[in-house]
Design a protein around this motif. Structure first.
Motif, mmCIF file in Angstrom:
data_model
loop_
_atom_site.group_PDB
_atom_site.id
_atom_site.type_symbol
_atom_site.label_atom_id
_atom_site.label_comp_id
_atom_site.label_asym_id
_atom_site.label_seq_id
_atom_site.Cartn_x
_atom_site.Cartn_y
_atom_site.Cartn_z
ATOM 1 N N PHE A 11 72.387 -4.351 19.486
ATOM 2 C CA PHE A 11 72.228 -3.201 20.857
ATOM 3 C C PHE A 11 73.454 -2.473 20.870
ATOM 4 C CE2 PHE A 11 72.245 -2.369 25.183
ATOM 5 C CZ PHE A 11 70.882 -2.292 25.658
ATOM 6 N N SER A 12 74.575 -2.819 20.636
ATOM 7 C CA SER A 12 75.739 -1.915 20.990
ATOM 8 C C SER A 12 75.730 -1.015 19.855
ATOM 9 C CB SER A 12 77.033 -2.936 20.759
ATOM 10 O OG SER A 12 78.106 -2.077 20.920
ATOM 11 N N ALA A 13 75.249 -1.324 18.787
ATOM 12 C CA ALA A 13 75.345 -0.329 17.508
ATOM 13 C C ALA A 13 74.460 1.003 17.833
ATOM 14 C CB ALA A 13 75.018 -0.787 16.085
ATOM 15 N N ARG A 14 73.399 0.610 18.551
ATOM 16 C CA ARG A 14 72.334 1.608 18.870
ATOM 17 C C ARG A 14 72.037 1.963 20.413
ATOM 18 N NH1 ARG A 14 67.586 -2.237 16.943
ATOM 19 N NH2 ARG A 14 68.236 -1.800 14.905
ATOM 20 N N ALA A 15 73.197 1.723 20.935
ATOM 21 C CA ALA A 15 73.235 1.911 22.425
ATOM 22 C C ALA A 15 73.006 3.553 22.872
ATOM 23 C CB ALA A 15 74.453 1.589 23.062
ATOM 24 N N GLU A 16 73.161 4.344 22.216
ATOM 25 C CA GLU A 16 72.925 5.634 22.382
ATOM 26 C C GLU A 16 71.336 6.084 22.068
ATOM 27 O OE1 GLU A 16 72.784 9.654 23.584
ATOM 28 O OE2 GLU A 16 74.157 8.197 24.341
ATOM 29 N N ALA A 44 76.654 -0.180 28.418
ATOM 30 C CA ALA A 44 76.232 -0.166 29.847
ATOM 31 C C ALA A 44 75.244 1.215 30.483
ATOM 32 C CB ALA A 44 77.582 -0.153 30.726
ATOM 33 N N ASP A 45 75.474 2.247 29.512
ATOM 34 C CA ASP A 45 74.682 3.362 29.958
ATOM 35 C C ASP A 45 73.353 2.863 29.413
ATOM 36 O OD1 ASP A 45 76.166 5.000 30.967
ATOM 37 O OD2 ASP A 45 76.723 6.126 28.984
ATOM 38 N N ALA A 46 73.192 2.302 28.163
ATOM 39 C CA ALA A 46 71.812 1.728 27.726
ATOM 40 C C ALA A 46 71.319 0.809 28.456
ATOM 41 C CB ALA A 46 72.082 1.356 26.264
ATOM 42 N N VAL A 47 71.903 -0.087 29.101
ATOM 43 C CA VAL A 47 71.349 -1.144 29.911
ATOM 44 C C VAL A 47 70.890 -0.556 31.387
ATOM 45 C CG1 VAL A 47 71.983 -3.191 31.427
ATOM 46 C CG2 VAL A 47 72.743 -3.186 29.164
ATOM 47 N N ALA A 48 71.703 0.449 31.694
ATOM 48 C CA ALA A 48 71.124 1.028 32.965
ATOM 49 C C ALA A 48 69.976 1.851 32.636
ATOM 50 C CB ALA A 48 72.390 2.085 33.503
ATOM 51 N N ALA A 49 69.815 2.440 31.580
ATOM 52 C CA ALA A 49 68.341 3.459 31.244
ATOM 53 C C ALA A 49 67.419 2.461 31.331
ATOM 54 C CB ALA A 49 68.762 4.152 29.925
ATOM 55 N N VAL A 50 67.585 1.092 30.380
ATOM 56 C CA VAL A 50 66.480 0.119 30.563
ATOM 57 C C VAL A 50 66.035 -0.015 32.038
ATOM 58 C CG1 VAL A 50 65.829 -2.279 29.841
ATOM 59 C CG2 VAL A 50 66.979 -0.576 28.220
ATOM 60 N N ALA A 51 66.975 -0.608 32.862
ATOM 61 C CA ALA A 51 66.746 -0.765 34.177
ATOM 62 C C ALA A 51 65.940 0.433 35.090
ATOM 63 C CB ALA A 51 68.162 -1.389 34.891
#
Length: 87
Positions: A11-16, A44-51
């Motif tokens: 997840f971290s490797a493809r966060a962007e 955290a940006d990726a998690v925020a985008a999913v939410a």
């Protein structure tokens, strides 16, 4: 067999890529989409985008609110969010 640590690493490797994918989904699904605020890390940006995508979809289709943001993420990525070949 994958471990949670491996999933988090992937997840971290493809966060962007995840952030971009779910930001597009947020904009397309939302009636009046609200972009998530910038966070301290790409993860955290990726998690925020999913939410945010989940919230936008739930505001348009109330039954979506009956599933978790991660169930929506799984469906939106066709079950491949953490697969080696996604996106």
């Amino acid at each position: 067999m994958d471990t949670v640590r491996g999933w988090l690493r992937r997840f971290s490797a493809r966060a962007e890529q995840i952030r971009a994918y779910f930001t597009v989904l947020l904009v397309e699904a939302g009636v009046d989409p609200v972009m998530p605020a910038a966070m301290a890390t790409p993860f955290a940006d990726a998690v925020a985008a999913v939410a945010g995508a989940w919230k936008a979809a739930a505001s348009r289709w109330p039954d979506i609110g009956e599933v978790s943001p991660w169930q929506l993420a799984c469906a939106a990525s066709q079950g491949r969010l953490l697969a080696p070949t996604w996106p």
